[in-house]
Motif scaffolding. Sequence first.
Motif, PDB file in Angstrom:
ATOM      1  N   ARG A  35     -18.697  -5.495 -31.059  1.00 55.27           N
ATOM      2  CA  ARG A  35     -18.396  -4.895 -29.763  1.00 55.27           C
ATOM      3  C   ARG A  35     -19.193  -3.628 -29.459  1.00 55.27           C
ATOM      4  NH1 ARG A  35     -15.620  -7.658 -25.974  1.00 55.27           N
ATOM      5  NH2 ARG A  35     -13.732  -6.423 -25.726  1.00 55.27           N
ATOM      6  N   LYS A  36     -20.290  -3.423 -30.208  1.00 56.35           N
ATOM      7  CA  LYS A  36     -21.191  -2.318 -29.888  1.00 56.35           C
ATOM      8  C   LYS A  36     -22.396  -2.863 -29.142  1.00 56.35           C
ATOM      9  CE  LYS A  36     -19.848   0.856 -33.511  1.00 56.35           C
ATOM     10  NZ  LYS A  36     -20.336   1.764 -34.585  1.00 56.35           N
ATOM     11  N   GLU A  37     -23.235  -1.951 -28.668  1.00 58.77           N
ATOM     12  CA  GLU A  37     -24.383  -2.401 -27.902  1.00 58.77           C
ATOM     13  C   GLU A  37     -25.400  -3.105 -28.787  1.00 58.77           C
ATOM     14  OE1 GLU A  37     -23.851   0.643 -28.844  1.00 58.77           O
ATOM     15  OE2 GLU A  37     -25.705   1.802 -29.058  1.00 58.77           O
ATOM     16  N   PRO A  38     -26.085  -4.124 -28.257  1.00 58.41           N
ATOM     17  CA  PRO A  38     -27.175  -4.746 -29.007  1.00 58.41           C
ATOM     18  C   PRO A  38     -28.288  -3.730 -29.228  1.00 58.41           C
ATOM     19  CG  PRO A  38     -26.509  -6.118 -27.153  1.00 58.41           C
ATOM     20  CD  PRO A  38     -25.854  -4.780 -26.970  1.00 58.41           C
ATOM     21  N   TYR A  68     -39.797 -13.365 -14.162  1.00 57.71           N
ATOM     22  CA  TYR A  68     -39.416 -13.636 -15.535  1.00 57.71           C
ATOM     23  C   TYR A  68     -37.981 -13.176 -15.734  1.00 57.71           C
ATOM     24  CZ  TYR A  68     -43.933 -15.062 -17.318  1.00 57.71           C
ATOM     25  OH  TYR A  68     -45.071 -15.757 -17.562  1.00 57.71           O
ATOM     26  N   GLN A  69     -37.233 -13.944 -16.514  1.00 61.69           N
ATOM     27  CA  GLN A  69     -35.852 -13.596 -16.799  1.00 61.69           C
ATOM     28  C   GLN A  69     -35.652 -13.556 -18.304  1.00 61.69           C
ATOM     29  OE1 GLN A  69     -33.588 -12.716 -14.684  1.00 61.69           O
ATOM     30  NE2 GLN A  69     -34.113 -13.595 -12.697  1.00 61.69           N
ATOM     31  N   LEU A  70     -34.848 -12.617 -18.721  1.00 58.91           N
ATOM     32  CA  LEU A  70     -34.486 -12.542 -20.131  1.00 58.91           C
ATOM     33  C   LEU A  70     -33.307 -13.467 -20.382  1.00 58.91           C
ATOM     34  CD1 LEU A  70     -34.776  -8.708 -20.534  1.00 58.91           C
ATOM     35  CD2 LEU A  70     -36.178 -10.378 -21.725  1.00 58.91           C
ATOM     36  N   TYR A 113     -32.451  -9.017 -31.674  1.00 61.09           N
ATOM     37  CA  TYR A 113     -31.540  -7.875 -31.612  1.00 61.09           C
ATOM     38  C   TYR A 113     -30.434  -8.091 -32.635  1.00 61.09           C
ATOM     39  CZ  TYR A 113     -33.403  -6.082 -27.176  1.00 61.09           C
ATOM     40  OH  TYR A 113     -34.205  -5.536 -26.201  1.00 61.09           O
ATOM     41  N   SER A 136     -39.614  -7.031 -32.000  1.00 58.99           N
ATOM     42  CA  SER A 136     -40.278  -7.967 -31.115  1.00 58.99           C
ATOM     43  C   SER A 136     -40.907  -9.039 -31.996  1.00 58.99           C
ATOM     44  CB  SER A 136     -41.349  -7.273 -30.298  1.00 58.99           C
ATOM     45  OG  SER A 136     -40.794  -6.218 -29.541  1.00 58.99           O
ATOM     46  N   ALA A 196     -26.607 -17.001 -27.850  1.00 61.01           N
ATOM     47  CA  ALA A 196     -25.223 -16.576 -28.046  1.00 61.01           C
ATOM     48  C   ALA A 196     -25.026 -15.827 -29.354  1.00 61.01           C
ATOM     49  CB  ALA A 196     -24.294 -17.779 -27.977  1.00 61.01           C
ATOM     50  N   SER A 221     -42.401 -13.785 -24.041  1.00 58.72           N
ATOM     51  CA  SER A 221     -42.106 -12.751 -25.035  1.00 58.72           C
ATOM     52  C   SER A 221     -40.747 -13.017 -25.656  1.00 58.72           C
ATOM     53  CB  SER A 221     -42.182 -11.349 -24.419  1.00 58.72           C
ATOM     54  OG  SER A 221     -41.430 -11.270 -23.241  1.00 58.72           O
ATOM     55  N   ARG A 272     -15.862   0.155 -22.080  1.00 61.36           N
ATOM     56  CA  ARG A 272     -14.794  -0.813 -22.338  1.00 61.36           C
ATOM     57  C   ARG A 272     -13.757  -0.670 -21.229  1.00 61.36           C
ATOM     58  NH1 ARG A 272     -13.239  -2.920 -27.955  1.00 61.36           N
ATOM     59  NH2 ARG A 272     -15.249  -1.980 -28.370  1.00 61.36           N
ATOM     60  N   PHE A 279     -30.244  -0.619 -24.577  1.00 61.98           N
ATOM     61  CA  PHE A 279     -28.879  -0.631 -24.060  1.00 61.98           C
ATOM     62  C   PHE A 279     -28.200   0.718 -24.160  1.00 61.98           C
ATOM     63  CE2 PHE A 279     -27.775  -5.063 -23.286  1.00 61.98           C
ATOM     64  CZ  PHE A 279     -28.838  -5.726 -23.876  1.00 61.98           C
ATOM     65  N   GLY A 280     -27.319   0.959 -23.190  1.00 57.84           N
ATOM     66  CA  GLY A 280     -26.358   2.034 -23.328  1.00 57.84           C
ATOM     67  C   GLY A 280     -25.265   1.611 -24.288  1.00 57.84           C
ATOM     68  N   GLN A 329     -26.312  -6.981 -33.249  1.00 55.86           N
ATOM     69  CA  GLN A 329     -25.156  -6.401 -32.583  1.00 55.86           C
ATOM     70  C   GLN A 329     -24.015  -6.309 -33.569  1.00 55.86           C
ATOM     71  OE1 GLN A 329     -23.362  -8.495 -29.208  1.00 55.86           O
ATOM     72  NE2 GLN A 329     -22.726  -6.551 -28.318  1.00 55.86           N
ATOM     73  N   ASN A 335     -38.078 -14.213 -22.953  1.00 59.28           N
ATOM     74  CA  ASN A 335     -38.471 -13.865 -21.586  1.00 59.28           C
ATOM     75  C   ASN A 335     -39.141 -15.091 -20.972  1.00 59.28           C
ATOM     76  OD1 ASN A 335     -38.717 -12.266 -19.368  1.00 59.28           O
ATOM     77  ND2 ASN A 335     -40.321 -10.967 -20.160  1.00 59.28           N
ATOM     78  N   GLY A 381     -21.071 -14.313 -25.485  1.00 56.33           N
ATOM     79  CA  GLY A 381     -22.357 -13.664 -25.367  1.00 56.33           C
ATOM     80  C   GLY A 381     -22.453 -12.784 -24.137  1.00 56.33           C
ATOM     81  N   PHE A 416     -37.712 -11.594 -28.706  1.00 56.85           N
ATOM     82  CA  PHE A 416     -37.165 -10.434 -29.407  1.00 56.85           C
ATOM     83  C   PHE A 416     -35.981 -10.853 -30.256  1.00 56.85           C
ATOM     84  CE2 PHE A 416     -39.542  -7.644 -26.638  1.00 56.85           C
ATOM     85  CZ  PHE A 416     -39.546  -8.288 -25.414  1.00 56.85           C
ATOM     86  N   TRP A 456     -30.668 -14.890 -23.115  1.00 57.45           N
ATOM     87  CA  TRP A 456     -30.080 -14.505 -24.391  1.00 57.45           C
ATOM     88  C   TRP A 456     -29.466 -15.712 -25.088  1.00 57.45           C
ATOM     89  CZ3 TRP A 456     -29.831  -9.490 -26.417  1.00 57.45           C
ATOM     90  CH2 TRP A 456     -30.339  -8.497 -25.580  1.00 57.45           C
ATOM     91  N   PHE A 515     -22.206  -3.465 -20.466  1.00 61.24           N
ATOM     92  CA  PHE A 515     -23.404  -2.819 -21.001  1.00 61.24           C
ATOM     93  C   PHE A 515     -24.444  -2.671 -19.906  1.00 61.24           C
ATOM     94  CE2 PHE A 515     -22.292  -2.585 -25.349  1.00 61.24           C
ATOM     95  CZ  PHE A 515     -21.655  -3.757 -25.705  1.00 61.24           C
ATOM     96  N   TYR A 517     -43.819  -7.362 -18.849  1.00 61.06           N
ATOM     97  CA  TYR A 517     -42.932  -8.475 -19.188  1.00 61.06           C
ATOM     98  C   TYR A 517     -42.552  -8.487 -20.665  1.00 61.06           C
ATOM     99  CZ  TYR A 517     -46.843 -10.922 -21.351  1.00 61.06           C
ATOM    100  OH  TYR A 517     -47.888 -11.275 -22.163  1.00 61.06           O
TER     101      TYR A 517
END
Lengths: 113, 112
Positions: B41-44, B98-100, B36, B49, B104, B32, A109, A104-105, B38, B91, A42, B34, B102, A90, A98
Amino acid sequence: DAGITQSPRYKITETGRQVTLMCHQTWSHSYMFWYRQDLGHGLRLIYYSAAADITDKGEVPDGYVVSRSKTENFPLTLESATRSQTSVYFCASRAGTYNSPLHFGNGTRLTVT
Amino acid sequence: RKEVEQDPGPFNVPEGATVAFNCTYSNSASQSFFWYRQDCRKEPKLLMSVYSSGNEDGRFTAQLNRASQYISLLIRDSKLSDSATYLCVVNSPMDSNYQLIWGAGTKLIIKP
């Protein structure tokens, strides 16, 4: 175009070299983040920034340095690259509220030989 | 216990079927949420929401259950292009901020 861009897309470097990954966003988002994602794993937070000149460590900051002199840029530097830093990196940003989602970009790699 | 947990899967689902997966979170003060997706190997990319009353976007429905501390994602009439890893993000308050956090991810494979 508006958005968040990372450069380079691909980078191969040797152990011990300094490498800087660039991240630029055009939304004027206050928050910016750097994550790494290893194959089959992750996202892990390296560093984040709540505003220009404010940065803070994430889960895995060792071996990395960040700066944020301007709101739109958030470069990540590997001071002395190691093979364990081979990963996909990323960058992401979000607005200050909040409940704002991350954007994301498309990632860098990085391979360290 | 992890702060945000997801079943890693993979969920192998025939095209056209309905599939649902959950994401549990441990901090009851989380504010909050969300989903996503993915691709390999690309961006999420933000899927949606999750609002307290639940929300729908086309074939996708997200629900929040605060009492049991989980969010869910339902995909109806699944397409081959829905094959991806689905990540939940929560969140959560941490220290004075506050922390996001994730999950796995849950891998979904839609089969023809």
